[in-house]
Design a protein around this motif. Structure first.
Motif, short mmCIF file in Angstrom:
data_model
loop_
_atom_site.label_atom_id
_atom_site.label_comp_id
_atom_site.label_asym_id
_atom_site.label_seq_id
_atom_site.Cartn_x
_atom_site.Cartn_y
_atom_site.Cartn_z
N SER A 1 10.52 -7.59 50.11
CA SER A 1 11.14 -7.88 48.51
C SER A 1 11.07 -6.35 49.39
N GLY A 2 12.37 -6.11 49.49
CA GLY A 2 13.66 -5.11 49.84
C GLY A 2 13.74 -5.22 51.25
N LYS B 1 16.78 -1.98 46.88
CA LYS B 1 17.03 -1.01 48.30
C LYS B 1 15.91 -0.32 48.83
N TYR B 2 14.46 -0.32 48.69
CA TYR B 2 13.24 0.44 49.04
C TYR B 2 13.27 -0.44 50.30
N GLY B 3 12.10 0.49 51.03
CA GLY B 3 11.88 0.21 52.75
C GLY B 3 13.14 -0.21 53.84
N MET C 1 17.07 1.77 42.13
CA MET C 1 16.61 1.11 42.74
C MET C 1 15.91 0.69 44.33
N ARG C 2 15.60 1.83 44.26
CA ARG C 2 14.47 2.40 45.54
C ARG C 2 13.33 2.81 44.59
N LEU D 1 12.59 9.03 35.44
CA LEU D 1 13.95 9.18 34.83
C LEU D 1 14.51 9.29 35.45
N SER D 2 14.60 11.08 34.95
CA SER D 2 15.42 12.16 35.03
C SER D 2 15.59 12.54 36.80
N GLU D 3 14.79 11.82 36.98
CA GLU D 3 15.85 12.57 39.20
C GLU D 3 16.60 11.15 39.39
N LEU D 4 15.98 9.79 38.35
CA LEU D 4 16.68 8.46 39.06
C LEU D 4 18.76 8.36 38.76
#
Length: 347
Positions: free
Chosen positions: A192-193, A304-306, A323-324, A330-333
């Motif tokens: 996954s990712g 895009k994590y991992g 996507m990481r 949410l405000s930090e993404l």
């Protein structure tokens, strides 16, 4: 005597002394040269101190989209019952019958595309499925829909940063069923990712099966009939489905290219996050960041994590990319350039 004049007297009036006499002018010229060089370098690399890689796309030409941003999306279904905790939303009571079916129902416009671009009007439609003999309460549903509202506004704002108008609205009618007892699941090694580990097997099949049983309990012929009827009542919008299961577990998405059923695609969101499906011992906890992450999968965004950030081209992905999910709030993404290209926001 000023220090520079003293130096001139000591050194005499030869070439070196003349140089000392003009040190103020030389220092001024050097300062101008250094400043101009620094500015030129900053422009060449496309950033200045404190400026994020995302700021380099601010000047891109706007992509024309006719549909302006929107709020809640009306979904014409009857009969319904307003949610006591938030009357803006109403639960469809059903049952759905053949006489209720839309005549000459058109096909789903994006069924032939693996993932449509996230542009124009988008309607987020929620299906709440209970588990272990307990359905979703009105308060729990209201909190999840409020969280989904935040995710919808955030997606509109992110699209605007790329000059794209995306009107993302939460459907004002939702569907809810009691559900069934939880079942044992098979575990397998999968990727996954950029991560490889143990995951539940046949997750897509399980999600579609839950949706199919829910559709039948509401009176629809099957999941395809369910999805097509909702799409027919939202002809000016792309419908994105969210199935909220009242269990803890790992949320994921089932895009169109992962199922052979016509038009079936959904974001499968558990009430709480856990590595594997398990009973819910604490109240549901909606997370707008997770909801946005899973919805964006339905429009082409990839995990895009991992992977380390060095895996990506410089500036295309940062630790704040949604996507990481390196951050929870949410405000930090945000949506970084690589994800924006996958969503159809960049040419």
């Amino acid at each position: 005597m000023p220090p520079l004049r003293l130096a001139a007297e000591v050194l005499g009036h030869g070439p070196l002394g003349a140089l000392v006499d003009h040190l103020p002018e030389i220092a001024l010229l050097l300062g101008i040269f250094v400043t101009a060089t620094a500015v030129a370098i900053a422009v060449a690399v496309g950033r200045s101190p404190g400026r994020s890689p995302m700021s380099r796309v601010a000047g891109r030409p706007r992509l024309p989209v006719d549909n302006p941003p929107t709020g809640a999306t009306r979904l014409p279904f009857e009969p319904v019952e307003p949610n006591p905790a938030n009357p803006t939303y109403a639960r469809y009571l059903g049952p759905f019958g053949d006489d209720d079916r839309t005549p000459d129902r058109p096909g789903i416009p994006w069924r032939r595309e693996p993932c449509p671009p996230l542009r124009g009007r988008v309607a987020l439609v929620s299906l709440f499925v209970g588990a272990d003999g307990r359905g979703w309460s009105d308060d729990e549903i209201a909190r999840h829909l409020t969280s989904l509202e935040r995710a919808a506004r955030w997606m509109e704002e992110q699209a605007e940063r790329y000059g794209v108008a995306a009107g993302v609205g939460v459907a004002d009618v939702y569907f809810a069923v009691e559900g069934e007892s939880s079942e044992e699941v098979e575990i397998q090694m999968a990727q996954s990712g950029g991560e490889v580990g143990f995951f539940e097997a046949d997750m897509s099949v399980r999600a579609i099966a839950l949706m199919s049983r829910a559709a039948a309990s509401l009176g629809f012929r099957d999941a395809v009939d369910f999805v097509q009827e909702v799409a027919a009542r939202s002809p000016d919008a792309t419908v994105a489905w969210l199935l909220h299961l009242r269990l803890a577990g790992r949320s994921y998405a089932v895009p169109l290219d992962q199922t052979a059923l016509e038009g079936i695609a959904l974001a499968f969101c558990h009430a709480r996050q856990a590595n594997f499906t398990e009973p819910l011992v604490r109240p549901p906890a909606p997370r707008a960041g997770i909801l946005a992450h899973e919805v964006l999968h339905l429009f082409g965004a990839q995990d895009k994590y991992g992977w380390p950030l060095s895996h990506f081209r410089d500036g295309d992905v940062t630790e704040r990319d949604v996507m990481r999910l390196d951050y929870e709030r949410l405000s930090e993404l945000r949506v970084d350039p690589l994800t924006a290209g996958e969503l159809g926001w960049l040419d």
